[in-house]
Design a protein around this motif. Structure first.
Motif, PDB file in Angstrom:
ATOM      1  N   CYS A 166      39.603  40.381  34.578  1.00 40.96           N
ATOM      2  CA  CYS A 166      38.405  41.136  34.985  1.00 40.96           C
ATOM      3  C   CYS A 166      37.200  40.737  34.138  1.00 40.96           C
ATOM      4  O   CYS A 166      36.087  40.589  34.665  1.00 40.96           O
ATOM      5  N   LEU A 167      37.419  40.555  32.848  1.00 39.59           N
ATOM      6  CA  LEU A 167      36.333  40.131  31.963  1.00 39.59           C
ATOM      7  C   LEU A 167      35.824  38.749  32.369  1.00 39.59           C
ATOM      8  O   LEU A 167      34.620  38.497  32.370  1.00 39.59           O
ATOM      9  N   GLY A 168      36.722  37.854  32.727  1.00 40.30           N
ATOM     10  CA  GLY A 168      36.333  36.521  33.185  1.00 40.30           C
ATOM     11  C   GLY A 168      35.492  36.588  34.445  1.00 40.30           C
ATOM     12  O   GLY A 168      34.480  35.884  34.571  1.00 40.30           O
ATOM     13  N   TYR A 169      35.894  37.426  35.386  1.00 45.38           N
ATOM     14  CA  TYR A 169      35.107  37.601  36.612  1.00 45.38           C
ATOM     15  C   TYR A 169      33.740  38.211  36.307  1.00 45.38           C
ATOM     16  O   TYR A 169      32.719  37.783  36.858  1.00 45.38           O
ATOM     17  N   LEU A 170      33.707  39.205  35.433  1.00 42.61           N
ATOM     18  CA  LEU A 170      32.438  39.831  35.055  1.00 42.61           C
ATOM     19  C   LEU A 170      31.508  38.812  34.407  1.00 42.61           C
ATOM     20  O   LEU A 170      30.321  38.746  34.740  1.00 42.61           O
ATOM     21  N   ALA A 171      32.045  38.010  33.502  1.00 46.01           N
ATOM     22  CA  ALA A 171      31.240  36.979  32.847  1.00 46.01           C
ATOM     23  C   ALA A 171      30.678  36.005  33.871  1.00 46.01           C
ATOM     24  O   ALA A 171      29.494  35.634  33.808  1.00 46.01           O
ATOM     25  N   SER A 172      31.482  35.610  34.833  1.00 48.27           N
ATOM     26  CA  SER A 172      31.026  34.698  35.882  1.00 48.27           C
ATOM     27  C   SER A 172      29.904  35.310  36.706  1.00 48.27           C
ATOM     28  O   SER A 172      28.906  34.649  37.011  1.00 48.27           O
ATOM     29  N   ILE A 173      30.054  36.569  37.056  1.00 49.23           N
ATOM     30  CA  ILE A 173      29.025  37.262  37.849  1.00 49.23           C
ATOM     31  C   ILE A 173      27.723  37.364  37.067  1.00 49.23           C
ATOM     32  O   ILE A 173      26.641  37.112  37.607  1.00 49.23           O
ATOM     33  N   VAL A 174      27.820  37.707  35.784  1.00 51.66           N
ATOM     34  CA  VAL A 174      26.607  37.829  34.957  1.00 51.66           C
ATOM     35  C   VAL A 174      25.897  36.478  34.865  1.00 51.66           C
ATOM     36  O   VAL A 174      24.673  36.400  34.988  1.00 51.66           O
ATOM     37  N   ILE A 175      26.644  35.401  34.675  1.00 55.64           N
ATOM     38  CA  ILE A 175      26.048  34.056  34.624  1.00 55.64           C
ATOM     39  C   ILE A 175      25.370  33.737  35.956  1.00 55.64           C
ATOM     40  O   ILE A 175      24.237  33.236  35.989  1.00 55.64           O
ATOM     41  N   MET A 176      26.033  34.022  37.065  1.00 51.16           N
ATOM     42  CA  MET A 176      25.444  33.746  38.384  1.00 51.16           C
ATOM     43  C   MET A 176      24.165  34.549  38.600  1.00 51.16           C
ATOM     44  O   MET A 176      23.175  34.015  39.101  1.00 51.16           O
ATOM     45  N   VAL A 177      24.183  35.813  38.225  1.00 53.67           N
ATOM     46  CA  VAL A 177      22.997  36.655  38.367  1.00 53.67           C
ATOM     47  C   VAL A 177      21.852  36.115  37.515  1.00 53.67           C
ATOM     48  O   VAL A 177      20.692  36.138  37.939  1.00 53.67           O
TER      49      VAL A 177
END
Length: 76
Positions: free
Chosen positions: A9-20
């Motif tokens: 979940c942390l990996g997905y969150l990090a990816s989303i934050v980078i994309m945003v």
């Protein structure tokens, strides 16, 4: 039902934050949000059991962002 670990979940969150961060028009905002994503990825790298490629790459990215943010705020 698919079980997702907190680490994943942390990996997905990090990816989303980078994309945003890449959707930001203001460069300062982009660097701040990108740094937050980078820090999340660094933590993710440690949780994966010291994944050095993830840790080193994101440490560099966060460092570059901090350098340019510091340079910007000192100039103003």
């Amino acid at each position: 039902m698919v079980a997702i670990s907190l680490t994943e979940c942390l990996g997905y969150l990090a990816s989303i934050v980078i994309m945003v961060s890449f959707l930001m028009k203001n460069l300062i905002t982009l660097r701040i949000i990108n740094s937050i994503g980078g820090v999340l990825f660094i933590v993710y790298g440690f949780l994966l059991g010291m994944s050095m490629p993830i840790i080193l790459t994101n440490t560099f990215v966060v460092g570059v962002n901090i350098y340019y943010l510091t340079k910007h705020y000192r100039r103003n």
